[in-house]
Scaffold this motif. Structure first.
Motif, PDB file in Angstrom:
ATOM      1  N   PHE A   1       4.323  -0.328   7.667  1.00 20.16           N
ATOM      2  CA  PHE A   1       2.912  -0.318   7.286  1.00 20.16           C
ATOM      3  C   PHE A   1       2.749  -0.030   5.794  1.00 20.16           C
ATOM      4  O   PHE A   1       1.839  -0.566   5.158  1.00 20.16           O
ATOM      5  N   ASP A   2       3.613   0.810   5.257  1.00 21.69           N
ATOM      6  CA  ASP A   2       3.531   1.085   3.822  1.00 21.69           C
ATOM      7  C   ASP A   2       3.842  -0.182   3.023  1.00 21.69           C
ATOM      8  O   ASP A   2       3.184  -0.473   2.019  1.00 21.69           O
ATOM      9  N   GLY A   3       4.829  -0.950   3.495  1.00 24.12           N
ATOM     10  CA  GLY A   3       5.107  -2.228   2.833  1.00 24.12           C
ATOM     11  C   GLY A   3       3.944  -3.199   2.965  1.00 24.12           C
ATOM     12  O   GLY A   3       3.650  -3.952   2.027  1.00 24.12           O
ATOM     13  N   GLN A   4       3.271  -3.176   4.101  1.00 22.38           N
ATOM     14  CA  GLN A   4       2.115  -4.054   4.280  1.00 22.38           C
ATOM     15  C   GLN A   4       0.984  -3.656   3.348  1.00 22.38           C
ATOM     16  O   GLN A   4       0.297  -4.519   2.783  1.00 22.38           O
ATOM     17  N   ARG A   5       0.765  -2.339   3.196  1.00 22.09           N
ATOM     18  CA  ARG A   5      -0.282  -1.892   2.273  1.00 22.09           C
ATOM     19  C   ARG A   5       0.020  -2.349   0.844  1.00 22.09           C
ATOM     20  O   ARG A   5      -0.874  -2.795   0.122  1.00 22.09           O
ATOM     21  N   ARG A   6       1.266  -2.234   0.438  1.00 23.18           N
ATOM     22  CA  ARG A   6       1.626  -2.674  -0.914  1.00 23.18           C
ATOM     23  C   ARG A   6       1.457  -4.182  -1.046  1.00 23.18           C
ATOM     24  O   ARG A   6       1.023  -4.685  -2.090  1.00 23.18           O
TER      25      ARG A   6
END
Length: 427
Positions: free
Chosen positions: A191-196
């Motif tokens: 999810f952190d990669g998706q936010r970025r």
């Protein structure tokens, strides 16, 4: 939305036997069965010993009479514990009575009193089993509570920072907790990669489109620009506008799934009335009549997201309609079950019931392919569904007999604060 408390999360559902209760029941039944077998074995051994003791009771045969006559047995002679001597039938009766008394005493002491003692000790064992099972299952409760807090987070990526971090012995339960922590950590990274990615896409995709728009507009508005250049520029701007809307819709779809801003009290009737005014020029150009019956419908949520949801519903109803003569009707009201409702119905082509679920999937449009000339990007109802689900609501669509659809959005009702009162319920 607050996470459920530990007490509430551990409350068993009606009609369900918990694992702790099953373990306690099995432990208690095994203890009782073992006790019954022990009592039965003790009773059998006692009865065997009793028979052996009776067989060793002193029994003598009287001597032959004097005078040298024939020997005649007078029957067995038995000396009792009290020193009395029993002969013949009296000895047999005494022996039988003694055996019956011992059997009765054994039955009373071993079976009856032992059974009562077994039930009492079995109850104590079941209580200890309940406590031990609770201690053993407590790590599983921690796993369950953590999973429920993550699942109850207001957004998909909220709560993924939580870890169980279970200590204690290295057993199967600790393996389960460590595996769960590893899974949550991997999801958090995803999810952190998706936010970025969403943040980078917002910049990398919007900037070239804005530059493209600026260059086309400069070329169109030059004094030396020919009519062909202006027509070409108009077409390019239309394509650019559609791409901007597509990118904005994708970013909004991703953002609404992952994050819901702090909700505030809002009246859906005000939002619907505002959207109807904004959609007026588009409806007039298409020859669509828009009517409304907006009653107060108070709820809590993000105003911009809810406005976008209603705007998509009304815009879809205008675009997917019959040309010159169609109609759209917007209704807001308060439900009878603690909910508020936004309902948008329109005329239009007949829609088969089996095609309804596909309307809420991204890039799905009825009767059109993925062409530049399509009326929309196919994200309108997908965005509506995502926004409604983020607000803990539901959205459904029902085909009309005369053609068109009726889309109904249901959200939790939250009474609006009276003037002068705080909106968050604090004194």
């Amino acid at each position: 939305m607050n996470a459920p408390s530990t007490t509430t999360s551990r409350r068993p559902r009606p009609g369900r036997i918990t694992l702790r209760a099953r373990l306690t029941l099995v432990h208690g039944l095994l203890f009782v069965v073992a006790g019954v077998l022990l009592l039965g074995t003790t009773y059998a051994l006692f009865n065997q010993r009793l028979q052996a003791d009776i067989s060793r009771t002193e029994v003598s045969t009287p001597s032959a009479p004097s005078g040298g006559g024939p020997t005649r047995s007078a029957g067995p002679t038995l000396t009792g514990p009290d020193g009395r001597t029993y002969t013949g039938d009296d000895a047999q009766r005494f022996l039988q009575d003694t055996q019956d008394d011992l059997h009765a005493a054994a039955t009373t002491s071993l079976i009856t009193q032992g059974g009562i003692a077994l039930l009492i000790v079995g109850g104590v064992a079941a209580g200890l089993g309940w406590l031990i099972a609770g201690r053993v299952l407590d790590p599983l409760h921690r796993v369950t509570d953590t999973a429920r807090r993550i699942a109850a987070a207001p957004a998909a990526d909220r709560g993924l920072h939580e870890r169980i971090a279970l200590g204690g012995p290295d057993d199967e339960v600790k393996d389960l907790a460590d595996t769960f922590d590893a899974m949550v950590e991997r999801l958090d990274r995803s999810f952190d990669g998706q936010r970025r990615f969403v943040a980078n896409a917002s910049h990398e995709l919007r900037t070239p489109l804005a530059l493209h728009r600026a260059l086309v507009e400069m070329a169109m508005h030059r004094r030396t620009a020919s009519e062909d250049v202006r027509r070409l520029g108009t077409d390019l701007l239309d394509i650019n506008t559609r791409q901007e809307k597509l990118i904005a819709g994708l970013l909004l779809l991703a953002g609404a799934e992952n994050h819901l801003p702090e909700p505030h009290p809002v009246d859906l009737a005000d939002i619907a009335a505002h959207v109807i005014v904004q959609s007026g020029p588009e409806a007039r150009r298409a020859g669509i009549t828009v009517t409304h019956a907006c009653e107060t419908a108070p709820t809590r949520g993000d105003v911009l997201l809810l406005e976008r949801a209603v705007q998509n519903l009304v815009g879809n109803s205008i675009r997917h309609n019959v040309e010159h003569g169609g109609h759209v009707h917007v209704t807001t009201r308060t439900g009878t079950d603690g909910t508020v409702v936004v309902e948008v119905g329109n005329s239009g082509p007949t829609v088969a019931p089996y095609e309804i679920p596909t309307l809420f999937e991204p890039f799905r449009r009825l009767g059109t392919e993925r062409l530049v000339t399509a009326k929309g990007a196919g994200l309108g109802l997908s965005i509506v569904r995502t926004i409604v689900h983020a607000h803990q609501g539901t959205v459904t669509a029902v085909p009309r007999d005369s053609g068109g659809l009726t889309v109904t959005v249901t959200l939790p009702m939250t009474p609006l604060s009276a003037p002068g009162e705080p909106s968050d319920g604090t004194p």
